[in-house]
Scaffold this active site. Structure first.
Site, PDB file in Angstrom:
ATOM      1  N   ASN A 188      19.413  -7.744  -7.818  1.00  0.00           N
ATOM      2  CA  ASN A 188      18.246  -9.107  -8.585  1.00  0.00           C
ATOM      3  C   ASN A 188      18.951 -11.075  -8.837  1.00  0.00           C
ATOM      4  OD1 ASN A 188      18.533 -11.005 -11.136  1.00  0.00           O
ATOM      5  ND2 ASN A 188      17.935  -9.308 -12.115  1.00  0.00           N
TER       6      ASN A 188
ATOM      7  N   HIS B 115      21.141 -14.374 -11.722  1.00  0.00           N
ATOM      8  CA  HIS B 115      22.197 -15.135 -11.218  1.00  0.00           C
ATOM      9  C   HIS B 115      22.473 -16.620  -9.927  1.00  0.00           C
ATOM     10  CE1 HIS B 115      22.517 -13.814 -15.249  1.00  0.00           C
ATOM     11  NE2 HIS B 115      22.971 -12.255 -14.632  1.00  0.00           N
TER      12      HIS B 115
ATOM     13  N   HIS C 150      13.967 -11.959 -12.925  1.00  0.00           N
ATOM     14  CA  HIS C 150      12.631 -12.501 -14.762  1.00  0.00           C
ATOM     15  C   HIS C 150      12.599 -13.313 -15.051  1.00  0.00           C
ATOM     16  CE1 HIS C 150      14.146 -10.703 -19.229  1.00  0.00           C
ATOM     17  NE2 HIS C 150      12.897 -10.883 -19.155  1.00  0.00           N
TER      18      HIS C 150
ATOM     19  N   ARG D 200      12.472 -15.678 -17.573  1.00  0.00           N
ATOM     20  CA  ARG D 200      12.522 -15.640 -18.856  1.00  0.00           C
ATOM     21  C   ARG D 200      11.472 -16.227 -19.896  1.00  0.00           C
ATOM     22  NH1 ARG D 200      15.881 -13.009 -22.497  1.00  0.00           N
ATOM     23  NH2 ARG D 200      17.625 -11.867 -21.294  1.00  0.00           N
TER      24      ARG D 200
ATOM     25  N   ARG E 195      15.596 -19.752 -18.113  1.00  0.00           N
ATOM     26  CA  ARG E 195      16.613 -20.035 -18.560  1.00  0.00           C
ATOM     27  C   ARG E 195      18.073 -20.075 -17.161  1.00  0.00           C
ATOM     28  NH1 ARG E 195      19.730 -15.360 -22.129  1.00  0.00           N
ATOM     29  NH2 ARG E 195      18.534 -15.964 -23.628  1.00  0.00           N
TER      30      ARG E 195
ATOM     31  N   GLU F 155      10.165  -9.170 -13.472  1.00  0.00           N
ATOM     32  CA  GLU F 155      11.026  -8.331 -14.784  1.00  0.00           C
ATOM     33  C   GLU F 155      10.725  -9.629 -15.372  1.00  0.00           C
ATOM     34  OE1 GLU F 155      14.576  -7.877 -15.336  1.00  0.00           O
ATOM     35  OE2 GLU F 155      15.268  -7.010 -14.192  1.00  0.00           O
TER      36      GLU F 155
ATOM     37  N   THR G 254      19.830  -8.868 -20.607  1.00  0.00           N
ATOM     38  CA  THR G 254      18.623  -7.608 -21.825  1.00  0.00           C
ATOM     39  C   THR G 254      19.360  -6.480 -22.412  1.00  0.00           C
ATOM     40  OG1 THR G 254      17.084  -7.726 -19.962  1.00  0.00           O
ATOM     41  CG2 THR G 254      16.831  -6.282 -21.148  1.00  0.00           C
TER      42      THR G 254
ATOM     43  N   GLU H 170      12.309   2.759 -15.553  1.00  0.00           N
ATOM     44  CA  GLU H 170      13.177   2.154 -15.454  1.00  0.00           C
ATOM     45  C   GLU H 170      15.096   2.444 -16.602  1.00  0.00           C
ATOM     46  OE1 GLU H 170      14.432  -1.411 -13.715  1.00  0.00           O
ATOM     47  OE2 GLU H 170      16.778  -1.737 -14.414  1.00  0.00           O
TER      48      GLU H 170
ATOM     49  N   HIS I  38      21.137  -1.916 -15.214  1.00  0.00           N
ATOM     50  CA  HIS I  38      21.482  -2.582 -15.658  1.00  0.00           C
ATOM     51  C   HIS I  38      22.957  -2.508 -15.944  1.00  0.00           C
ATOM     52  CE1 HIS I  38      22.432  -5.550 -18.994  1.00  0.00           C
ATOM     53  NE2 HIS I  38      21.468  -5.878 -19.014  1.00  0.00           N
TER      54      HIS I  38
HETATM   55  N1  PXP Z   1      17.349  -3.970 -15.091  1.00  0.00           N
HETATM   56  C1  PXP Z   1      16.996  -4.308 -15.917  1.00  0.00           C
HETATM   57  C2  PXP Z   1      15.752  -4.267 -16.148  1.00  0.00           C
HETATM   58  C3  PXP Z   1      18.091  -5.616 -16.354  1.00  0.00           C
HETATM   59  O1  PXP Z   1      16.913  -6.586 -16.892  1.00  0.00           O
HETATM   60  C4  PXP Z   1      18.508  -6.863 -14.964  1.00  0.00           C
HETATM   61  C5  PXP Z   1      19.450  -7.805 -15.794  1.00  0.00           C
HETATM   62  O2  PXP Z   1      18.234  -8.862 -15.578  1.00  0.00           O
HETATM   63  C6  PXP Z   1      18.739  -5.829 -14.629  1.00  0.00           C
HETATM   64  C7  PXP Z   1      18.164  -4.442 -14.267  1.00  0.00           C
HETATM   65  C8  PXP Z   1      20.489  -6.267 -13.254  1.00  0.00           C
HETATM   66  O3  PXP Z   1      22.008  -5.707 -14.335  1.00  0.00           O
HETATM   67  P1  PXP Z   1      22.900  -6.648 -13.873  1.00  0.00           P
HETATM   68  O4  PXP Z   1      22.617  -7.519 -13.793  1.00  0.00           O
HETATM   69  O5  PXP Z   1      23.942  -6.534 -15.017  1.00  0.00           O
HETATM   70  O6  PXP Z   1      23.176  -5.819 -12.765  1.00  0.00           O
END
Ligand code: PXP
Length: 239
Positions: A7, A10, A43, A45, A49, A70, A101, A151, A191
C-alpha cells in the site's frame, strides 16, 4: 507462500503535505514491483487526503502485477472503479475524521448496500474483496453476498496492549481465516502489520496475501536516509 501487496498511500501523504509533485507514489509502485511485490494497493479517499485521481489513472497503466483499489462503497467510487477497472476492489468503511481505516465493514448493518456494490462491480468483471473484522458472522454474510474475497482486519491484534488481548485477537483471526477458507472465500489480511507482528502468521497458510503499507513506507524512509544524505552532500561538495 502468501503474497505481499504494498500500500503506497503514505508516499502520497508525504507529497500532499507540500502539495507538490514528489515523492510520486507512481515511482514507489515501480520500485515496490521491482522488489517483488505481488500487487500495489491505493485507497482513493473521498477527501483525497493522499492518493489523487491522477495517481490511480497512471497506476492503472503502469502497474505490472495487479492494482488493488481500496474504496468506500458509494456512487462516486463505484463509477471510478468501473472506469479504471482495477484488478481487485477492496471495500472499506470510511469516515472523514479518522486518521486511518479504523475497522472492518459491518455487513450486519450494511448488507443490502454492500451487496449491491459487490454485484455491480463483479458483474462488470471486477472481483471484490470486503474488509471485515475477524468475526464468523461477517464471513457468513460476505459469503452470502458472493464476495470473491475478504480481507481480515489485523489492526486489533497489532495494536493490542496486553498479551491477553493480543492472544485473543490473534485467535479470532485464526478462527476467521480458517472458516473463510472452509467456505472457499479467498482470504487476505492487513492493517497495522509491521516487521514484528508479521512473524505471528507463520503457518497460517490459508492467507493468500498480506496488504501492508505504513510500516514499509516508514522503513523505506529510514533505510534510504543514509543514501539520500550522502547524495546531497556530494552535490554540496561540488558547489
Ligand atoms: N488493508 C486495508 C483495508 C487498509 O485500509 C489499510 C490502510 O490503508 C491497509 C491494509 C494497510 O494498513 P497499514 O498501512 O497499517 O499497513
Amino acid at each position: 507462500m502468501a503474497g505481499l501487496s504494498v500500500n503506497i498511500d503514505h508516499v502520497a501523504t508525504l507529497r500532499e503535505t507540500r502539495k507538490i509533485s514528489y515523492p510520486d507514489p507512481v515511482a514507489a509502485a515501480v520500485l515496490a514491483e521491482l522488489a517483488g511485490a505481488n500487487g500495489i494497493v491505493v485507497h482513493l479517499r473521498e477527501d483525497r487526503r493522499h492518493i489523487q485521481d491522477r495517481d490511480v489513472r497512471i497506476l492503472r497503466q503502469i502497474v505490472q502485477t495487479k492494482l488493488i483499489l481500496e474504496m468506500a462503497s458509494n456512487h462516486e467510487m463505484v463509477g471510478i472503479a468501473l472506469d479504471i477497472q482495477p484488478d481487485l476492489v477492496t471495500l472499506v468503511p470510511e469516515k472523514r475524521e479518522e486518521l486511518t481505516t479504523e475497522g472492518g465493514l459491518d455487513l450486519i448493518t450494511q448488507n443490502n448496500a454492500i451487496a449491491e456494490t459487490v454485484d455491480t462491480l463483479q458483474n462488470s468483471g471486477i472481483p471484490v474483496c470486503i474488509f471485515i473484522d475477524p468475526n464468523l458472522d461477517q464471513i457468513k454474510l460476505a459469503h452470502k453476498i458472493n464476495a470473491t474475497m475478504v480481507e481480515i482486519h489485523t489492526g486489533t491484534f497489532c495494536e493490542a496492549k496486553t498479551l491477553k488481548k493480543r492472544n485473543q485477537a490473534f485467535s479470532n483471526i485464526v478462527d476467521t481465516v480458517k472458516f473463510a477458507h472452509k467456505l472457499k472465500i479467498g482470504v487476505n489480511a492487513g492493517h497495522g502489520l509491521c516487521y514484528n507482528t508479521i512473524t505471528a502468521f507463520k503457518g497460517l497458510h490459508e492467507i493468500e496475501e498480506f496488504s501492508i503499507g505504513h510500516s514499509i513506507v516508514s522503513r523505506a524512509v529510514l533505510v534510504g536516509m543514509e543514501r539520500a544524505v550522502k547524495e546531497m552532500i556530494t552535490l554540496i561538495k561540488e558547489l
